[in-house]
Design a protein around this motif. Structure first.
Motif, PDB file in Angstrom:
ATOM      1  N   GLN A 191       0.828  -1.201   0.000  1.00  0.00           N
ATOM      2  CA  GLN A 191       0.000   0.000   0.000  1.00  0.00           C
ATOM      3  C   GLN A 191       0.865   1.255   0.000  1.00  0.00           C
ATOM      4  O   GLN A 191       1.751   1.421   0.839  1.00  0.00           O
ATOM      5  CB  GLN A 191      -0.912  -0.011   1.232  1.00  0.00           C
ATOM      6  N   ALA A 192       0.624   2.137  -0.968  1.00  0.00           N
ATOM      7  CA  ALA A 192       1.307   3.425  -1.042  1.00  0.00           C
ATOM      8  C   ALA A 192       0.262   4.533  -1.020  1.00  0.00           C
ATOM      9  O   ALA A 192      -0.945   4.271  -1.018  1.00  0.00           O
ATOM     10  CB  ALA A 192       2.154   3.505  -2.310  1.00  0.00           C
ATOM     11  N   ALA A 193       0.726   5.777  -1.031  1.00  0.00           N
ATOM     12  CA  ALA A 193      -0.195   6.906  -0.894  1.00  0.00           C
ATOM     13  C   ALA A 193      -1.197   6.985  -2.039  1.00  0.00           C
ATOM     14  O   ALA A 193      -2.382   7.266  -1.828  1.00  0.00           O
ATOM     15  CB  ALA A 193       0.593   8.206  -0.797  1.00  0.00           C
ATOM     16  N   ASP A 194      -0.743   6.738  -3.272  1.00  0.00           N
ATOM     17  CA  ASP A 194      -1.624   6.926  -4.425  1.00  0.00           C
ATOM     18  C   ASP A 194      -1.850   5.662  -5.245  1.00  0.00           C
ATOM     19  O   ASP A 194      -2.470   5.708  -6.304  1.00  0.00           O
ATOM     20  CB  ASP A 194      -1.065   8.024  -5.335  1.00  0.00           C
ATOM     21  N   HIS A 195      -1.336   4.530  -4.773  1.00  0.00           N
ATOM     22  CA  HIS A 195      -1.513   3.310  -5.551  1.00  0.00           C
ATOM     23  C   HIS A 195      -1.291   2.079  -4.681  1.00  0.00           C
ATOM     24  O   HIS A 195      -0.827   2.179  -3.540  1.00  0.00           O
ATOM     25  CB  HIS A 195      -0.545   3.285  -6.742  1.00  0.00           C
ATOM     26  N   LEU A 196      -1.626   0.932  -5.239  1.00  0.00           N
ATOM     27  CA  LEU A 196      -1.283  -0.354  -4.649  1.00  0.00           C
ATOM     28  C   LEU A 196      -0.258  -1.026  -5.553  1.00  0.00           C
ATOM     29  O   LEU A 196      -0.309  -0.874  -6.779  1.00  0.00           O
ATOM     30  CB  LEU A 196      -2.517  -1.261  -4.537  1.00  0.00           C
ATOM     31  N   GLY A 197       0.650  -1.749  -4.958  1.00  0.00           N
ATOM     32  CA  GLY A 197       1.588  -2.557  -5.726  1.00  0.00           C
ATOM     33  C   GLY A 197       1.255  -4.017  -5.489  1.00  0.00           C
ATOM     34  O   GLY A 197       1.335  -4.496  -4.356  1.00  0.00           O
ATOM     35  N   ILE A 198       0.840  -4.717  -6.522  1.00  0.00           N
ATOM     36  CA  ILE A 198       0.491  -6.133  -6.389  1.00  0.00           C
ATOM     37  C   ILE A 198       1.541  -6.944  -7.133  1.00  0.00           C
ATOM     38  O   ILE A 198       1.589  -6.937  -8.364  1.00  0.00           O
ATOM     39  CB  ILE A 198      -0.920  -6.425  -6.929  1.00  0.00           C
ATOM     40  N   ASN A 199       2.416  -7.577  -6.367  1.00  0.00           N
ATOM     41  CA  ASN A 199       3.560  -8.306  -6.944  1.00  0.00           C
ATOM     42  C   ASN A 199       4.359  -7.419  -7.891  1.00  0.00           C
ATOM     43  O   ASN A 199       4.805  -7.847  -8.957  1.00  0.00           O
ATOM     44  CB  ASN A 199       3.092  -9.571  -7.670  1.00  0.00           C
ATOM     45  N   GLY A 200       4.501  -6.157  -7.505  1.00  0.00           N
ATOM     46  CA  GLY A 200       5.281  -5.224  -8.312  1.00  0.00           C
ATOM     47  C   GLY A 200       4.497  -4.526  -9.404  1.00  0.00           C
ATOM     48  O   GLY A 200       5.010  -3.605 -10.046  1.00  0.00           O
ATOM     49  N   LEU A 201       3.251  -4.944  -9.635  1.00  0.00           N
ATOM     50  CA  LEU A 201       2.402  -4.306 -10.651  1.00  0.00           C
ATOM     51  C   LEU A 201       1.643  -3.150 -10.013  1.00  0.00           C
ATOM     52  O   LEU A 201       1.031  -3.304  -8.955  1.00  0.00           O
ATOM     53  CB  LEU A 201       1.425  -5.325 -11.241  1.00  0.00           C
ATOM     54  N   VAL A 202       1.681  -1.987 -10.648  1.00  0.00           N
ATOM     55  CA  VAL A 202       1.075  -0.784 -10.075  1.00  0.00           C
ATOM     56  C   VAL A 202      -0.415  -0.742 -10.387  1.00  0.00           C
ATOM     57  O   VAL A 202      -0.838  -0.884 -11.536  1.00  0.00           O
ATOM     58  CB  VAL A 202       1.763   0.485 -10.620  1.00  0.00           C
ATOM     59  N   LEU A 203      -1.197  -0.535  -9.336  1.00  0.00           N
ATOM     60  CA  LEU A 203      -2.652  -0.401  -9.464  1.00  0.00           C
ATOM     61  C   LEU A 203      -3.037   0.919  -8.808  1.00  0.00           C
ATOM     62  O   LEU A 203      -3.043   1.042  -7.580  1.00  0.00           O
ATOM     63  CB  LEU A 203      -3.350  -1.577  -8.768  1.00  0.00           C
TER      64      LEU A 203
END
Length: 348
Positions: free
Chosen positions: A327-339
């Motif tokens: 979990q980041a401020a403006d996105h999610l990283g799912i196995n390195g893939l940016v969502l």
């Protein structure tokens, strides 16, 4: 003994070096994108400047060496010791000149030397090395009948610990610790890549020792591992990590599949998905449907993403053995893939 080819720079072309140890297949240690066989070599004459740093010992790809002869092991040790003494005397003379100019008293000098030694020891533990080189530094020796397999033997309280180190076809090293007596039996394994921080190799051996004997009777050769372990613990305390969840991969993929199948029934086919986590369950809510997936880790707040963006990850995640959501401020990283988070709303 060998000379260097021009690939290490024109200034080093033809420099004479002696081969100390085989390093195996490496990449970063010799600046290669593909694994290449390399050697740990010792430079004769003046140190070799690599990356702006003068070095006596360095890793060189086998293809960058031209063999010119053999040096007996006893003679090699004499050469290295003599050059180390010369380098030490030069450093001592330089330090003496600085002390004279700076007017440093004995107490200040002792403090400076202690700090310098600690820094040098720490830098030594963090340096990237070939695993077999670090193992030999600890006292591992070639096993009978095999030049590649290494072995380490130590005893404590009448019990011998034997650690065998073998390389597999992927250039990883497997450390197998075995110790047993009438009242004691222990078997443990550690796996290391062929290129790693020196301290990590030492720490793996220390961990095997601890599994057998605890901290009792720790050999002096493993003191570097204690320093490296202490440094890593300090770094972990000050390192602020992003919240990360590890989810059940099979269930998570099934949820994406169910969402895909039920999309035509949803009130808003172009809608969002809200991800919320509590009590070991990641909840994915979209439209009038909610799904639950077992998860563990840390999570800060609910997050809203575009459903189509989430479903687009079904393919890349199809064969993932582990799925981690960062979990980041403006996105999610799912196995390195940016969502990216949905522009429509972010649940506080």
């Amino acid at each position: 003994m060998a000379t260097l080819r021009g690939s290490l720079g024109e200034a080093n072309l033809g420099r004479l070096v002696v081969l100390r140890e085989a390093a195996g297949l490496v990449t970063d240690l010799v600046g290669s994108e593909q694994p290449v066989f390399a050697w740990l070599v010792h430079a004769l004459g003046s140190p070799i400047v690599m990356g702006g740093q003068a070095q006596r010992t360095l890793y060189v790809a086998d293809a960058d060496l031209v063999p010119v002869g053999e040096v007996p092991e006893v003679r090699l040790r004499m050469i290295i010791e003599a050059q180390n003494e010369t380098d030490f005397d030069a450093a001592l003379a330089e330090a003496a000149a600085i002390i004279d100019v700076k007017q440093i008293d004995d107490k200040e000098l002792a403090s400076l030397l202690e700090k310098a030694a600690e820094q040098a020891f720490l830098a030594h533990s963090l340096a990237l090395v070939a695993t077999p080189v670090a193992l030999r530094e600890m006292g591992f020796r070639s096993m009978a009948g095999s030049e590649e397999a290494l072995q380490f033997k130590r005893a404590h309280a009448g019990v011998e610990l034997r650690i065998d180190a073998t390389a597999d076809w992927l250039a990883n090293w497997r450390l197998t610790g075995i110790s047993h007596s009438a009242r004691h039996a222990q078997y443990s394994e550690k796996l290391l890549p062929n290129e790693v921080a020196r301290g990590k190799v030492f720490l793996a051996v220390l961990q095997i020792w601890r599994e057998a004997f605890g901290n009792a009777g720790m050999p002096e050769c493993l003191e570097l591992a204690v320093l490296y372990e202490r440094h890593q613990a300090s770094m972990n305390r000050i390192h602020v990590r992003r919240p990360v969840l590890t989810v059940d991969p099979k269930v998570f993929r099934a949820i994406l599949r169910w969402m895909q199948e039920q999309e035509h029934k949803l009130l808003d086919p172009q809608g969002d998905v809200t991800l919320a986590f509590s009590d070991g369950l990641l909840r994915l809510a979209t439209g009038n449907v909610a799904y639950g997936c077992a998860a563990w880790g840390d999570w800060v707040d609910d997050c809203v993403v575009v459903r189509q963006d989430l479903l687009a990850l079904s393919g890349p995640l199809a064969r993932a053995r582990q799925i981690r959501i960062e979990q980041a401020a403006d996105h999610l990283g799912i196995n390195g893939l940016v969502l990216h988070r949905s522009p429509h709303s972010i649940v506080p």
